[in-house]
Design an enzyme around this catalytic site. Sequence first.
Site, PDB file in Angstrom:
ATOM      1  N   TYR A 127       1.332  -1.577   0.184  1.00 31.47           N
ATOM      2  CA  TYR A 127      -0.028   0.125  -0.258  1.00 31.47           C
ATOM      3  C   TYR A 127       0.683   1.734   0.109  1.00 31.47           C
ATOM      4  CZ  TYR A 127      -2.984   3.363   1.777  1.00 31.47           C
ATOM      5  OH  TYR A 127      -4.253   4.465   1.672  1.00 31.47           O
TER       6      TYR A 127
ATOM      7  N   ASP B 235       9.580   2.842   0.163  1.00 32.99           N
ATOM      8  CA  ASP B 235       8.785   3.554   1.022  1.00 32.99           C
ATOM      9  C   ASP B 235       8.589   3.380   2.357  1.00 32.99           C
ATOM     10  OD1 ASP B 235       5.670   4.719   1.613  1.00 32.99           O
ATOM     11  OD2 ASP B 235       4.695   3.685   0.335  1.00 32.99           O
TER      12      ASP B 235
ATOM     13  N   LYS C 115       4.056   9.221   8.897  1.00 31.80           N
ATOM     14  CA  LYS C 115       3.673   8.947   9.248  1.00 31.80           C
ATOM     15  C   LYS C 115       4.382   9.493  11.141  1.00 31.80           C
ATOM     16  CE  LYS C 115       0.956   5.695   8.035  1.00 31.80           C
ATOM     17  NZ  LYS C 115       0.658   4.523   6.458  1.00 31.80           N
TER      18      LYS C 115
HETATM   19  C1  LIG Z   1       0.467   4.849   6.376  1.00 28.38           C
HETATM   20  C2  LIG Z   1       0.915   4.293   4.247  1.00 28.38           C
HETATM   21  C3  LIG Z   1       1.170   6.090   3.549  1.00 28.38           C
HETATM   22  C4  LIG Z   1       0.011   7.069   3.397  1.00 28.38           C
HETATM   23  O1  LIG Z   1       0.060   7.420   4.148  1.00 28.38           O
HETATM   24  P1  LIG Z   1      -0.942   8.558   4.282  1.00 28.38           P
HETATM   25  O2  LIG Z   1      -0.417   9.532   5.413  1.00 28.38           O
HETATM   26  O3  LIG Z   1      -2.070   8.170   4.872  1.00 28.38           O
HETATM   27  O4  LIG Z   1      -1.657   9.406   2.709  1.00 28.38           O
HETATM   28  C5  LIG Z   1       2.025   5.219   2.201  1.00 28.38           C
HETATM   29  N1  LIG Z   1       2.427   3.956   2.627  1.00 28.38           N
HETATM   30  C6  LIG Z   1       2.884   3.456   3.219  1.00 28.38           C
HETATM   31  C7  LIG Z   1       3.987   2.317   3.441  1.00 28.38           C
HETATM   32  C8  LIG Z   1       2.104   3.350   4.519  1.00 28.38           C
HETATM   33  O5  LIG Z   1       1.979   2.910   5.680  1.00 28.38           O
END
Ligand SMILES: *Cc1c(COP(=O)(O)O)cnc(C)c1O
Length: 431
Positions: free
Chosen positions: A142, A237, A265
């Site tokens: 994701y 990511d 995050k």
């Molecule tokens: C949470 C997450 C996202 C998206 O971040 P948002 O701040 O919710 O848009 C993208 N990549 C990873 C790996 C994530 O865990």
Amino acid sequence: MNQSVTLSKRAKICMPGGVNSPVRSFNSVDCDPLFFARGEGAYLFDVDGKRYIDYVGSWGPLILGHAHPKVLEAFKTVANNGLSFGACTEIEVTMAEFLCQHIPSLQQVRMVNSGTEATMTAIRLARGKTGRNKFIKFDGGYHGHSDALLVKGGSGQLTMGQPSSAGVPAHVTEDTLVATYNDLSSVAALFEEYPHDIAAIIVEGVAGNMNCIPPTADFLPGLRALCDKHQAIFIMDEVMSGFRMSPGTAQQRYNVIPDLTTLGKIIGGGMPVGALGGKTELMQQLAPTGPVYQAGTLSGNPVAMAAGLTTLQCIFEEEDFYENLEECTSYLLSNMQEIADKHQVPFTYNQAGSMFGMFFSDEDEITHFEQVKNANQDLFKAFYKGMLKEGVYFAPSAFEAGFISNQHNQEILDKTLEAFDTVLQEVGSRL
Ligand SMILES: *Cc1c(COP(=O)(O)O)cnc(C)c1O
């Protein structure tokens, strides 16, 4: 009727599904969603005043627990001078310097407002730099909800029973190639099929949106080598894994240097923040120095920078921060394993630092997404409801990772284990 139920009724009238993000609906555990009023350290308090030990931590950012005094103090100090200028400030420079200093692959960063924006921009930058359109992501990976990345996206998308999304034109995802996580041959096959068309690979530092699956030893280095061979951009990511498991993030833990890193995050400390970074030469392809456009009204917002930067500074001030977190996490999970074995409930776990996954499965080792999908959903639901009743809050889905903060002390971990014992005794007796 309790307050959460009352609020949920109100919410469902004025908000789609009563939520602002799908997983909060608790749909996949057949429960009413909880509404929270307050957090403190490792605890959350719902609107009815019930206390929970929290293993979600706002889905990862709260590595120092809720309402950390130093983070709140920095936040308030900066807020007193105004919430936003839409112009340059010192604190965004300090944040960028901090990130470049601690993450070896970063020479420059661009701050954005969410992980979604970070990954969307990273893909655009890779395409702009290489002049190629296709990119590879992994089934169950994701990367936020931008159109081109909404293919086989794991977690929220899975539990909602939508492998992809309506409203995304087929031509937007026709360049999104999907490979199998922890399977290098599936990636090599795509490069063989499209030797000159692949701009990038995007992969999570540790897969955390198909529950938690760490990369096998050869996986990330193998992706790095494939990118080198085919002149593709390697994007890690690290929105979830960044500063979650080691001071130089997952790329340091697994000893691999990506071309682009996306963050979010933890670096926002609970505020809406994202970032992407890499070598200067690549990052300067972004506007205003380069042809790849990207902008943001609230990007680098001073209050958000204050919360994030202070969170990061607290992490680095504390001696053996990551070692201690990892030890607490191991203690919790290895004891859960013993309890599950005692009650003869099929259970196994994964751990990457203070990030973990629990699986109600007969398999000894979970390394692939297929295994997560095959785990026992009914057992998970029974476990989930039981733990919630006992005052322990995990992510309301079998496809999400769990997180521990530095506020989860021995007493709190032992309370969790007691609750787990009680719940599995009941669950086990019904098997
Ligand atoms: C949470 C997450 C996202 C998206 O971040 P948002 O701040 O919710 O848009 C993208 N990549 C990873 C790996 C994530 O865990």
